[in-house]
Design a protein around this motif. Structure first.
Motif, PDB file in Angstrom:
ATOM      1  N   THR A 210      23.066   7.389   3.409  1.00  0.00           N
ATOM      2  CA  THR A 210      22.863   6.055   2.485  1.00  0.00           C
ATOM      3  C   THR A 210      22.231   5.051   3.355  1.00  0.00           C
ATOM      4  N   ASP A 211      22.665   4.848   4.863  1.00  0.00           N
ATOM      5  CA  ASP A 211      22.532   3.770   5.319  1.00  0.00           C
ATOM      6  C   ASP A 211      23.046   2.502   4.697  1.00  0.00           C
ATOM      7  N   ALA A 212      24.113   2.686   4.066  1.00  0.00           N
ATOM      8  CA  ALA A 212      24.672   1.696   3.171  1.00  0.00           C
ATOM      9  C   ALA A 212      25.305   0.796   3.900  1.00  0.00           C
ATOM     10  N   PRO A 213      25.555  -0.802   3.515  1.00  0.00           N
ATOM     11  CA  PRO A 213      24.969  -1.078   2.321  1.00  0.00           C
ATOM     12  C   PRO A 213      23.470  -1.535   2.298  1.00  0.00           C
ATOM     13  N   TYR A 214      22.565  -0.981   3.105  1.00  0.00           N
ATOM     14  CA  TYR A 214      21.083  -1.066   3.193  1.00  0.00           C
ATOM     15  C   TYR A 214      20.569  -0.037   2.281  1.00  0.00           C
ATOM     16  N   LEU A 215      19.223  -0.196   1.841  1.00  0.00           N
ATOM     17  CA  LEU A 215      18.439   0.776   1.315  1.00  0.00           C
ATOM     18  C   LEU A 215      18.940   1.297  -0.067  1.00  0.00           C
ATOM     19  N   LEU A 216      19.386   0.505  -0.894  1.00  0.00           N
ATOM     20  CA  LEU A 216      19.763   0.943  -2.212  1.00  0.00           C
ATOM     21  C   LEU A 216      18.652   1.676  -2.856  1.00  0.00           C
ATOM     22  N   PRO A 217      18.808   2.968  -3.383  1.00  0.00           N
ATOM     23  CA  PRO A 217      17.645   3.818  -3.970  1.00  0.00           C
ATOM     24  C   PRO A 217      17.236   3.069  -5.160  1.00  0.00           C
ATOM     25  N   ARG A 218      15.845   2.862  -5.149  1.00  0.00           N
ATOM     26  CA  ARG A 218      15.190   1.996  -6.247  1.00  0.00           C
ATOM     27  C   ARG A 218      15.098   2.724  -7.672  1.00  0.00           C
ATOM     28  N   THR A 219      15.504   3.971  -7.808  1.00  0.00           N
ATOM     29  CA  THR A 219      15.651   4.771  -8.890  1.00  0.00           C
ATOM     30  C   THR A 219      16.842   4.869  -9.258  1.00  0.00           C
ATOM     31  N   LEU A 220      17.990   4.263  -8.734  1.00  0.00           N
ATOM     32  CA  LEU A 220      19.247   4.394  -9.045  1.00  0.00           C
ATOM     33  C   LEU A 220      19.405   3.723 -10.566  1.00  0.00           C
ATOM     34  N   LYS A 221      19.989   4.431 -11.581  1.00  0.00           N
ATOM     35  CA  LYS A 221      20.100   3.551 -12.769  1.00  0.00           C
ATOM     36  C   LYS A 221      21.456   3.895 -13.433  1.00  0.00           C
ATOM     37  N   PRO A 222      22.328   2.938 -13.871  1.00  0.00           N
ATOM     38  CA  PRO A 222      21.939   1.602 -13.559  1.00  0.00           C
ATOM     39  C   PRO A 222      22.198   1.068 -12.352  1.00  0.00           C
ATOM     40  N   MET A 223      21.295  -0.019 -12.024  1.00  0.00           N
ATOM     41  CA  MET A 223      21.564  -0.713 -10.683  1.00  0.00           C
ATOM     42  C   MET A 223      22.816  -1.584 -10.418  1.00  0.00           C
ATOM     43  N   PRO A 224      23.596  -1.566  -9.369  1.00  0.00           N
ATOM     44  CA  PRO A 224      24.843  -2.390  -9.106  1.00  0.00           C
ATOM     45  C   PRO A 224      24.149  -3.845  -9.014  1.00  0.00           C
ATOM     46  N   LYS A 225      25.082  -4.484  -9.800  1.00  0.00           N
ATOM     47  CA  LYS A 225      24.575  -6.133  -9.851  1.00  0.00           C
ATOM     48  C   LYS A 225      24.565  -6.961  -8.437  1.00  0.00           C
ATOM     49  N   ASP A 226      25.210  -6.447  -7.542  1.00  0.00           N
ATOM     50  CA  ASP A 226      25.166  -7.061  -6.060  1.00  0.00           C
ATOM     51  C   ASP A 226      24.331  -6.496  -5.210  1.00  0.00           C
ATOM     52  N   ARG A 227      23.670  -5.378  -5.702  1.00  0.00           N
ATOM     53  CA  ARG A 227      22.356  -4.764  -5.157  1.00  0.00           C
ATOM     54  C   ARG A 227      22.602  -4.027  -3.781  1.00  0.00           C
ATOM     55  N   ARG A 228      24.107  -3.673  -3.639  1.00  0.00           N
ATOM     56  CA  ARG A 228      24.693  -3.100  -2.486  1.00  0.00           C
ATOM     57  C   ARG A 228      24.866  -1.727  -2.362  1.00  0.00           C
ATOM     58  N   ASN A 229      24.281  -0.877  -1.443  1.00  0.00           N
ATOM     59  CA  ASN A 229      24.343   0.527  -1.611  1.00  0.00           C
ATOM     60  C   ASN A 229      25.812   1.004  -1.085  1.00  0.00           C
ATOM     61  N   GLU A 230      26.100   2.231  -1.630  1.00  0.00           N
ATOM     62  CA  GLU A 230      27.388   2.589  -1.183  1.00  0.00           C
ATOM     63  C   GLU A 230      27.009   4.158  -1.190  1.00  0.00           C
ATOM     64  N   PRO A 231      28.024   4.578  -0.358  1.00  0.00           N
ATOM     65  CA  PRO A 231      28.005   6.157   0.017  1.00  0.00           C
ATOM     66  C   PRO A 231      28.178   7.014  -1.212  1.00  0.00           C
ATOM     67  N   GLY A 232      28.847   6.412  -2.195  1.00  0.00           N
ATOM     68  CA  GLY A 232      28.967   7.360  -3.567  1.00  0.00           C
ATOM     69  C   GLY A 232      27.470   7.281  -4.263  1.00  0.00           C
ATOM     70  N   PHE A 233      26.583   6.798  -3.732  1.00  0.00           N
ATOM     71  CA  PHE A 233      25.200   6.826  -4.344  1.00  0.00           C
ATOM     72  C   PHE A 233      24.539   8.202  -3.607  1.00  0.00           C
ATOM     73  N   LEU A 234      25.063   8.677  -2.449  1.00  0.00           N
ATOM     74  CA  LEU A 234      24.228   9.706  -1.753  1.00  0.00           C
ATOM     75  C   LEU A 234      23.886  10.766  -2.719  1.00  0.00           C
TER      76      LEU A 234
END
Length: 270
Positions: A210-234
């Motif tokens: 994920t390279d979290a908290p960077y590089l939040l996937p732009r296709t993720l829905k819904p987007m987290p309000k804080d725009r923080r990437n997380e390992p749970g989005f892998l």
């Protein structure tokens, strides 16, 4: 489905308020292990300290990112070598070259990169150098030239957060290096070319991160309000990657996990 996030900046201060909750969400999503990125004199020890709190789940790298190359002194080199004495530290890096930002002068970047490649060589076991977790952006020619200086002496290599061209990808694959794919794949503005070339990565050379908290996937829905990437989005990244490779998600996930375990020498999870 079990996944391993091979590039997670969990020592980042954006996780200080809810680190345990972040990891629980990741576990609930099927992410069972992670390699915590150490990318500076400050954060490499922090990554190790965190890894030691969850044995068998969290591991760490230790290195100095090219953005911080000016801090790579003799004292820094000694600190990195001391960190690598700990079994939880499974790779040298994040290190490499970044000519896109140039946050450190290029000569300093090259020196820091060479010093860390030497650490990996010096830590060889049975003639195989310690795994390398590498960064390259807009510096391909110099990156390859420096790596060539160490031909025949390096162990396993992963070019993490790959964002490069088809030609760069094949340069890496021709040397049997591994490739780390992130949510950059999901960025229609700058990652579209990746969708066309990820199918060329052999299953035993492909890992996910994920390279979290960077590089939040732009296709993720819904987007987290804080725009923080997380390992749970892998899993979302893996779903997109599988589609682009023409594979079942379970196949992509299983292969990436097996490759990561073999590369870093991680134990299995029951």
């Amino acid at each position: 489905m079990q996944l391993i996030d091979i590039g997670l900046n969990l020592s980042h201060d954006s996780f200080d308020r809810d680190r345990d909750e972040v990891w629980q969400r990741a576990r609930d999503a099927g992410v069972v292990q992670a390699v915590l990125t150490g990318a500076s004199r400050e954060h490499s020890p922090k990554a190790l300290a965190l890894a030691r709190t969850r044995p068998g789940e969290w591991f760490a790298t230790a290195g100095v990112h090219p953005h911080h190359a000016v801090e790579y002194s003799e004292e820094c080199d000694a600190e990195m070598r001391a960190l690598h004495a700990h079994p939880e530290v499974v790779a040298v890096g994040e290190c490499g070259l970044d000519y896109f930002r140039d946050f450190s002068p290029r000569p300093a970047q090259r020196r820091a990169f060479e010093r860390q490649l030497q650490i990996a060589v010096d830590l060889a076991v049975d003639g195989v150098g310690k795994p390398l977790f590498l960064h390259q952006r807009d510096a391909h020619a110099d990156f390859m030239a420096i790596m060539k200086q160490f031909d025949g002496r390096l162990g396993p290599v992963v070019v993490h957060c790959f964002t490069g061209t088809r030609a760069e990808l094949f340069d890496y694959l021709d040397r049997d290096w591994h490739i780390g794919i992130t949510g950059w794949l999901c960025d229609e503005r700058r990652g579209q070319h990746l969708r066309d070339i990820v199918k060329n990565i052999p299953a035993n050379r492909l890992m996910v991160e994920t390279d979290a908290p960077y590089l939040l996937p732009r296709t993720l829905k819904p987007m987290p309000k804080d725009r923080r990437n997380e390992p749970g989005f892998l899993p979302h990244i893996v779903e997109e990657l599988a589609r682009d490779r023409g594979e079942d998600v379970a196949v992509t996930a299983a292969n990436a996990t097996a490759t990561a375990r073999a590369f870093f020498g991680l134990p299995g999870i029951g």
